[in-house]
Design an enzyme around this catalytic site. Structure first.
Site, PDB file in Angstrom:
ATOM      1  N   ALA A 169       0.836  -1.206   0.000  1.00 12.53           N
ATOM      2  CA  ALA A 169       0.000   0.000   0.000  1.00 12.53           C
ATOM      3  C   ALA A 169       0.868   1.254   0.000  1.00 12.53           C
ATOM      4  CB  ALA A 169      -0.914  -0.010   1.224  1.00 12.53           C
ATOM      5  N   HIS A 170       0.379   2.281  -0.649  1.00  8.87           N
ATOM      6  CA  HIS A 170       0.999   3.607  -0.673  1.00  8.87           C
ATOM      7  C   HIS A 170       2.398   3.585  -1.302  1.00  8.87           C
ATOM      8  CE1 HIS A 170      -2.369   4.532   1.888  1.00  8.87           C
ATOM      9  NE2 HIS A 170      -1.923   3.651   2.782  1.00  8.87           N
ATOM     10  N   ARG A 171       2.645   2.609  -2.183  1.00  8.22           N
ATOM     11  CA  ARG A 171       3.918   2.450  -2.888  1.00  8.22           C
ATOM     12  C   ARG A 171       5.080   2.193  -1.929  1.00  8.22           C
ATOM     13  NH1 ARG A 171       3.405   2.700  -7.926  1.00  8.22           N
ATOM     14  NH2 ARG A 171       5.582   3.094  -8.390  1.00  8.22           N
ATOM     15  N   LEU A 172       4.776   1.610  -0.769  1.00  6.27           N
ATOM     16  CA  LEU A 172       5.787   1.236   0.207  1.00  6.27           C
ATOM     17  C   LEU A 172       6.170  -0.226  -0.022  1.00  6.27           C
ATOM     18  CD1 LEU A 172       4.193   2.976   3.332  1.00  6.27           C
ATOM     19  CD2 LEU A 172       5.925   3.884   1.753  1.00  6.27           C
TER      20      LEU A 172
END
Length: 192
Positions: A169-172
């Site tokens: 999620a959230h490009r993490l």
């Protein structure tokens, strides 16, 4: 967590075979010629073990010529529905003639005939020319086994780097990198 990249690859590929809707063994193959210009195309993984990752092609194709000039390649497996990818980089070596013969014999007859009829990557004046060549090969080998063409074989990518990427999620994202270290592997994480 698995610390052997080949076992981890097996786990991810098994999951892809079960879940990915189309061609879970499809991989992008990147090569570069002697001039260093890169090119990439999709091919199918046809075997893998601790030695490396195997695909087959016409040796006179563009990729065959590039691999002859620069015997290194990169692979990318991208399973969009699973939100995962694996990147592999390394030198290449030809498969043995016995391996190439065995794989060629396992292909469908039409694919075998197509390998004889195709001058892969060469200009083609019209589709009908290729279809006529295919029919010529069908007549030539009528009633007989189709042998492997001399210009058709395989390559094994000998992995030096294997990176496993998991979408988060959230490009993490999570990135695990294995680097060949003598007879074993060193492992580390990369920033997303």
């Amino acid at each position: 967590m698995e610390t052997d990249p080949h076992l981890l690859f097996d786990q991810w590929l098994t999951n892809a075979v079960a879940e990915e809707p189309n061609d879970p063994n499809a991989m992008a193959l990147a090569t570069a010629g002697a001039d260093g210009r890169p090119s990439v195309r999709m091919v199918l993984l046809k075997g893998h073990d601790p030695r490396g990752f195997v695909f087959y092609t016409n040796l006179d194709s563009r990729k065959g010529g590039e691999l002859a000039a620069n015997p290194h390649a990169a692979l990318l497996f991208h399973w969009k529905s699973l939100r995962r990818q694996i990147r592999i980089e390394g030198a290449i070596e030809p498969v043995s003639p016995e391996e190439a013969d065995a794989y060629f014999a396992s292909r469908g007859r039409d694919s075998q005939l197509g390998a004889w009829a195709s001058e892969q990557s060469r200009p083609l004046d019209a589709r009908t020319t290729f279809e006529a060549r295919y029919e010529e090969m069908r007549a030539r080998f009528d009633g007989a086994a189709v042998p492997r063409p001399p210009r058709w074989s395989g390559f094994r990518v000998l992995p030096e780097r294997i990176e496993f990427w998991n979408d988060r999620a959230h490009r993490l994202h999570e990135r695990r990198l294995f680097v060949k270290d003598g007879a074993g592997w060193s492992e580390g994480l990369l920033y997303p």
